[in-house]
Design a protein around this motif. Sequence first.
Motif, mmCIF file in Angstrom:
data_model
loop_
_atom_site.group_PDB
_atom_site.id
_atom_site.type_symbol
_atom_site.label_atom_id
_atom_site.label_comp_id
_atom_site.label_asym_id
_atom_site.label_seq_id
_atom_site.Cartn_x
_atom_site.Cartn_y
_atom_site.Cartn_z
ATOM 1 N N GLY A 1 -89.800 -10.787 60.037
ATOM 2 C CA GLY A 1 -90.456 -10.933 59.015
ATOM 3 C C GLY A 1 -91.357 -9.740 58.437
ATOM 4 O O GLY A 1 -91.537 -8.873 59.126
ATOM 5 N N ASN A 2 -92.337 -10.072 57.357
ATOM 6 C CA ASN A 2 -93.064 -8.879 56.765
ATOM 7 C C ASN A 2 -93.954 -8.372 57.843
ATOM 8 O O ASN A 2 -94.578 -8.984 58.771
ATOM 9 N N LYS A 3 -93.734 -7.129 57.759
ATOM 10 C CA LYS A 3 -94.540 -6.229 58.794
ATOM 11 C C LYS A 3 -94.063 -6.617 60.316
ATOM 12 O O LYS A 3 -94.935 -6.259 61.046
ATOM 13 N N ALA A 4 -93.059 -7.261 60.468
ATOM 14 C CA ALA A 4 -92.466 -7.302 61.694
ATOM 15 C C ALA A 4 -93.551 -8.427 62.758
ATOM 16 O O ALA A 4 -93.699 -8.237 63.740
ATOM 17 N N HIS B 1 -79.699 -1.075 58.130
ATOM 18 C CA HIS B 1 -80.703 -0.973 59.212
ATOM 19 C C HIS B 1 -82.167 -1.135 58.645
ATOM 20 O O HIS B 1 -82.375 -0.610 57.375
ATOM 21 N N PRO B 2 -82.978 -1.886 59.013
ATOM 22 C CA PRO B 2 -84.444 -2.057 58.312
ATOM 23 C C PRO B 2 -85.233 -0.612 58.117
ATOM 24 O O PRO B 2 -85.696 -0.608 57.027
ATOM 25 N N ASN B 3 -85.039 0.116 58.992
ATOM 26 C CA ASN B 3 -85.346 1.405 58.786
ATOM 27 C C ASN B 3 -84.947 2.175 57.582
ATOM 28 O O ASN B 3 -85.728 2.939 57.061
ATOM 29 N N GLY C 1 -80.272 -10.531 65.576
ATOM 30 C CA GLY C 1 -80.873 -8.934 65.942
ATOM 31 C C GLY C 1 -79.963 -8.095 64.928
ATOM 32 O O GLY C 1 -79.100 -8.561 64.348
ATOM 33 N N PHE C 2 -80.355 -6.948 65.142
ATOM 34 C CA PHE C 2 -79.658 -5.724 64.478
ATOM 35 C C PHE C 2 -78.091 -5.488 65.260
ATOM 36 O O PHE C 2 -77.211 -5.377 64.617
ATOM 37 N N PHE C 3 -78.142 -5.529 66.380
ATOM 38 C CA PHE C 3 -77.176 -5.334 67.435
ATOM 39 C C PHE C 3 -76.288 -3.984 67.248
ATOM 40 O O PHE C 3 -75.281 -3.831 67.194
HETATM 41 C C1 LIG Z 1 -87.113 -11.346 56.950
HETATM 42 C C2 LIG Z 1 -87.418 -10.143 57.889
HETATM 43 C C3 LIG Z 1 -88.394 -9.317 57.333
HETATM 44 C C4 LIG Z 1 -88.732 -8.136 57.696
HETATM 45 N N1 LIG Z 1 -89.634 -7.133 57.333
HETATM 46 C C5 LIG Z 1 -90.130 -6.086 58.140
HETATM 47 C C6 LIG Z 1 -91.198 -5.135 58.066
HETATM 48 O O1 LIG Z 1 -92.037 -5.557 57.073
HETATM 49 N N2 LIG Z 1 -91.429 -4.352 58.617
HETATM 50 C C7 LIG Z 1 -90.781 -3.589 59.837
HETATM 51 O O2 LIG Z 1 -90.829 -2.938 60.490
HETATM 52 N N3 LIG Z 1 -89.715 -4.577 59.953
HETATM 53 C C8 LIG Z 1 -89.229 -5.730 59.305
HETATM 54 N N4 LIG Z 1 -88.298 -6.584 59.728
HETATM 55 C C9 LIG Z 1 -87.087 -5.975 60.618
HETATM 56 C C10 LIG Z 1 -87.664 -6.692 62.099
HETATM 57 O O3 LIG Z 1 -88.622 -6.126 62.493
HETATM 58 C C11 LIG Z 1 -86.475 -6.237 63.064
HETATM 59 O O4 LIG Z 1 -86.216 -4.919 63.069
HETATM 60 C C12 LIG Z 1 -84.925 -6.684 62.558
HETATM 61 O O5 LIG Z 1 -85.315 -8.206 62.330
HETATM 62 C C13 LIG Z 1 -83.888 -6.735 63.740
HETATM 63 O O6 LIG Z 1 -84.404 -7.119 64.873
HETATM 64 P P1 LIG Z 1 -84.222 -6.606 66.168
HETATM 65 O O7 LIG Z 1 -84.540 -5.015 65.953
HETATM 66 O O8 LIG Z 1 -85.157 -7.129 67.208
HETATM 67 O O9 LIG Z 1 -82.942 -6.910 66.366
HETATM 68 C C14 LIG Z 1 -87.938 -7.614 59.024
HETATM 69 C C15 LIG Z 1 -86.883 -8.528 59.584
HETATM 70 C C16 LIG Z 1 -86.450 -9.671 58.838
HETATM 71 C C17 LIG Z 1 -85.441 -10.414 59.309
#
Ligand SMILES: Cc1cc2nc3c(=O)[nH]c(=O)nc-3n(C[C@H](O)[C@H](O)[C@H](O)COP(=O)(O)O)c2cc1C
Length: 294
Positions: free
Chosen positions: A131-134, A60-62, A25-27
Motif C-alpha cells: 500500500g501507499n508509502k508501504a 520491482h517496486p523500486n 510478496g515480490f519473491f
Molecule cells: C498496492 C501497493 C502499493 C505500494 N506502494 C508503495 C509505496 O508507496 N512505497 C513503497 O516504498 N512501496 C510500496 N509498495 C511496495 C511494498 O512495500 C512491497 O515492497 C511489495 O508489496 C512487495 O512486498 P515484499 O517486498 O514484502 O515482498 C506497494 C505495494 C503494493 C502492493
Amino acid sequence: MEVFHLAHPLKESLYPREPHVMALGFFDGVHLGHQSLLKQTKRIAEKNKLKFTAMTFDPHPNEVIKWEKDLRYLTPLALKIERMAAFGVDKLFVIKFNLSLASLQPSDFIKQYVLGLQAKHIVVGFDFTFGNKAQGNVDYLQKVSKNNAFDVTVISKQAQNGEKISSTLIRKIVRDGDVHLVPYYMGHQLEVKGFVYISNRHKHEKKKKSEIHIENKYILPAPGVYRVEIKNGNKACQGLFIRYGSSKRNDEISGQIIEMLKGGVAEELTVKFLNKIPFGSMPEYSSNFKEVIK
Ligand SMILES: Cc1cc2nc3c(=O)[nH]c(=O)nc-3n(C[C@H](O)[C@H](O)[C@H](O)COP(=O)(O)O)c2cc1C
Ligand SMILES: Nc1ncnc2c1ncn2[C@@H]1O[C@H](COP(=O)(O)OP(=O)(O)OP(=O)(O)O)[C@@H](O)[C@H]1O
C-alpha cells in the motif's frame, strides 16, 4: 500452473472467481525464507482443500517508486514463474507494478486484491509491507482480517547466521563474487540463462572464443573467473566463466559442451555458479584462463 498477468484496476473477466490460499510478496530469488512461506501456504491450502496461489509484482517496486534503472534480479520473471510452478503453486497472479498501483491505500489493496481476488487466507512474512508509502503491514492485516472474510498467517523470520535471509542480502553476496555462499540462502546455486556465441574471429589464438550473453535482467557476480556447471538441453558439464563485467568486452565461457558447439550458432545455456577461482588482478585473467582450462 496458470499465470494471470493483471494490471490495476483489476478486470473481473481476467481472473478466476474461486476461493484460494495466497502467498504474497515480490519473491526475488525464491530463497529459503520464501520457500518456507510457500510450503506453509501449500499446507494450509491442502488442509482446507483450496487452491494454492501466490501474488507477485512486476517490475520491482523500486524500479517504479525509486526510479532505480537497470535493476538486476536473482530470478527475472520467467525464472520466478518456473520456480513457483516447481513449488506446486496452482495459480500465480503477476500484478503490474505501476504508479497507480503504488498509490493504492492499504484498505483498497485489501478490498481489490485480497477480497476481490477471492483469497480466503493469505500468508505473508513478518516484514511484509504494502500500500501507499508501504503503510500496510502485518499488524494492519491481522486487525482488518478480524472484520473481514479472510484469515492471515504470518511466517516468522527465517535466518542464516543470525541474519535475515533476504533477496537484498543474496544480491550483495553475488555482487561480491561469493557465489559459493548462495546455496546457504537459496537452497541451491545461483543459476542464470544465456546464449553462447562461438566466434571464429580470433583465429590467431588457435582456439575459438566463446562469448556468453546472459539474458537481460539477471544479476551477475563480480568480475573474476568462476567454476560453473553448464547445461545445454540434457547435456551437462563443468566449465569456467570469465566475467569481465565491462561494456567493452563480453564475458567468456569454456567447457566440454561449449567446445562441441559449432561456430557462429547461438545456443541457450543454463549456467550454475559454483565458486570463484582466486586470481590476481583483472589483466591476468585471459592468459591464466587458458592454463586453467587445459
Ligand atoms: C498496492 C501497493 C502499493 C505500494 N506502494 C508503495 C509505496 O508507496 N512505497 C513503497 O516504498 N512501496 C510500496 N509498495 C511496495 C511494498 O512495500 C512491497 O515492497 C511489495 O508489496 C512487495 O512486498 P515484499 O517486498 O514484502 O515482498 C506497494 C505495494 C503494493 C502492493
Ligand atoms: N527471511 C524471511 N523469513 C520470513 N519471511 C520472509 C523472509 N524473507 C521474505 N519473507 C517474506 O516473503 C515475502 C516476499 O518477501 P520479499 O520479496 O520482500 O523478500 P525479501 O527477501 O525480504 O526482499 P528484499 O530484500 O527485497 O526486502 C514477504 O511476505 C516477506 O515478508
